[in-house]
Design an enzyme around this catalytic site. Structure first.
Site, PDB file in Angstrom:
ATOM      1  CE  LYS A 167       1.157   6.229   5.274  1.00 19.79           C
ATOM      2  NZ  LYS A 167       0.510   6.575   3.990  1.00 19.79           N
ATOM      3  CB  SER A 207       3.204   8.458   1.599  1.00 18.54           C
ATOM      4  OG  SER A 207       1.880   8.064   1.924  1.00 18.54           O
ATOM      5  CB  SER A 239       0.113   6.970  -0.416  1.00 15.09           C
ATOM      6  OG  SER A 239       0.721   8.180  -0.748  1.00 15.09           O
TER       7      SER A 239
END
Lengths: 97, 481
Positions: free
Chosen positions: B70, B145, B169
């Protein structure tokens, strides 16, 4: 208590954010909607309850380690992302006349 | 073996292929990089590496296996944008501990995954670069997210991806994309070099196809780190160590509050089916109550916005990050304002303003302090629940994935309510995972399992037992072969 346009202007100033009148209007509406959601907290019975700023697991305190000096990073490495720099100094608009 | 078949392999199967020289490490990474490029329209990746990025660690189980990170984890000499224009050109001067740990395990980084800006969002639409798409239906959001990490694993563009979870998330996008994702106990995974959103909530974890793959990756990722002041003093451990034990001694608590009016019927049905499956496998099911979780969304948004408004004050255009080139001769305050106004997206600005209000004079006690007390109540509810249960179970999300642009930018409340079942866990710092438990039409449904502090290995073993009995986690989206 609903926020007013003046409140939004004050908050934006505190947060160092600029908004045009249309953005202010949008912010006013969405913040008031979020406050409507958050106002629900008033229904919680929190008398004699201690506030929790951090999770503490089974009495573990997370900040009791003695500070130890460790090698840092070379200034050049840390300055490489500076938007404006000169000889390892950050440059900002003139502050003192 | 064909490329799609290899892409759908578990980490153990990939390990075997490598060990038996059926594929080389560079070929394996190239296969996934090629897939990431082939499915670039999903916007799962922000950047795909052109070359191998690993140092072999012979003997380590994860050696040479591909991973995607990420774009919130710093990697020395590489861009780390956090999905924001503010950090669009930021080149990390050091490695995050997470990146370092996977490097030390010999994993080959194939690229950086997309995300909602500063991890604020539940749809993947708040990335400053592009909205990720759900591989099960490209007109739907992948969740957020960790939108890119979940979409990449679902489309088999990487076998495993790192992710972070401040209020859901990891779990919410895992649920929307039909993959498995674990958010560990707060403090398990180091936050060093992980861009901050709300520091008392933020926690790194992983998304993969199965609980077993999550366990194998998490074993390399977690562990005490001197550089993170909230790192738990727990040594690294093997999170598969409790695998293959029967569920007959397990008591699963089902909080009635997780089956409230807002829950989609089909999601409820899939979760009920999962409950019956666990019962069939010998687990004891027990209805419980978490009375205070009804205040969780309100407390969560007060506290995280407050922490975000403080954390993100560092983006001032002086030391690193975006700074507009115009008005460079203006005064300092104008420079700050223009930097932040142009550098942050709408959702980030909204949360900064909410947080500024929560911490302002006259409102601190009414909101911030009160929310911290509610946090105590929620943590106590969970503590009480775990006196009679080993694991708690419920839906991960109130509905399956929703369509792109279905929730308007100016309707934050609708978006925030997506997190209704995930945020209580973050308030209490508990470990939790989401795993696929069936479908609603063509879209996957996620099942959430919540554990007591440090109970990751139990959680993962319970999830693994469930996944031995079905193949939801092995199914690939029709559009991705």
């Amino acid at each position: 208590m609903a926020l007013t346009r003046q409140d939004i202007q004050k908050l934006a100033q505190l947060a160092r954010l600029a908004q045009n009148p249309r953005e202010e209007e949008d912010t006013l509406k969405s913040l008031n909607a979020v406050l409507g959601l958050i106002d629900e907290l008033k229904n919680a019975d929190v008398d004699n309850v201690d506030p929790m700023a951090y999770v503490q697991l089974h009495g573990q305190t997370l900040r009791t380690r003695a500070p130890a000096a460790v090698a840092g990073y070379p200034p050049e490495q840390l300055m490489q992302n500076a938007p404006q720099a000169d000889e390892n100094h950050f440059l900002v608009p003139k502050v003192i006349e | 073996m064909s490329a799609p078949n290899i892409a759908n392999c578990s980490l153990r199967e990939l390990r075997t292929l490598l060990d038996e020289n059926k594929i080389s490490a560079p070929e394996l990474a190239q296969l996934f990089r090629a897939r990431a490029k082939q499915y670039s329209h999903l916007n799962a990746f922000l950047r795909i590496n052109e070359n191998d990025d690993y140092h072999p660690a012979a003997g380590n189980f994860l050696d040479s296996l591909p991973i995607a990170h990420k774009d919130i984890f710093c990697a020395q000499g590489e861009k780390t944008t956090c999905g924001s224009k503010m950090l669009a050109e930021f080149v990390a001067p050091y490695d995050s501990t997470v990146v370092e740990n996977f490097r030390n395990a010999g994993m080959n980084t194939i690229g950086r995954t997309n995300m909602d800006e500063f991890a604020m969002g539940s749809s993947g639409e708040h990335s400053a670069f592009s909205a990720s798409r759900n591989p099960w239906d490209e007109n739907y959001v992948p969740g957020g997210s960790s939108s890119g990490s979940a979409a990449a694993v679902a489309a088999r563009l990487t076998p495993v991806a790192t992710a972070t979870d401040t209020g859901g998330s990891i779990r919410q996008p895992a649920a929307f994309c039909g993959v498995t994702g674990i958010k560990p106990t707060y403090g398990r995974v180091s936050r060093w070099g992980m861009v901050a959103f709300a520091s008392s909530f933020d926690q790194g974890g992983v998304i993969a196809k199965s609980a077993e793959d999550c366990a194998l990756a998490l074993s390399a990722m977690a562990g005490f780190d001197e550089r993170d002041s909230t790192s738990l003093p727990q040594p690294a451990e093997d999170f598969t160590r409790q695998f293959d034990q029967p569920l007959s001694n397990i008591v699963i608590g089902v909080p009635k509050e997780f089956f409230s009016d807002g829950l989609d019927n089909k999601v409820a049905s899939r979760v009920q089916e999962a409950i019956r499956q666990f019962e069939k496998q010998g687990a004891t099911i027990k209805e419980i109550s978490l009375a205070s979780v009804k205040h969780a969304i309100a407390a969560y948004y007060v506290l995280t916005c407050a922490e975000a408004s403080s954390n993100l004050s560092r983006y001032d255009g002086v030391r690193y990050g975006f700074r507009p080139t115009e008005n460079n001769d203006s005064d300092l305050t104008t420079m700050y304002e223009q930097t932040r106004t142009q550098g942050f997206g709408a959702e980030v600005k909204r949360r900064i303003l909410i947080g500024t209000y929560m911490l302002s004079y006259g409102y601190y006690d009414a909101y911030y302090r009160r929310a911290m007390k509610v946090r105590t109540l929620i943590a106590r509810d969970f503590e009480q629940a775990f006196t009679g249960c080993d694991v708690l179970l419920g839906p991960t999300t109130p509905s399956p994935a929703f369509a792109l642009n279905a929730i308007a930018d100016n309707d934050p409340v609708a978006m925030y309510l997506q997190d209704i079942y995930t945020v209580p866990v973050n308030l209490a710092g508990l470990p939790a995972l989401s795993l696929p438990c069936g479908f609603s039409g063509a879209l996957p449904v996620g099942l959430q399992l919540i554990g007591a502090p440090l109970a990751e290995s139990l959680l993962l073993s319970v999830a693994h037992e469930y996944q031995k009995q079905n193949d939801y986690h092995l199914q690939m989206p029709a559009g991705v072969q």
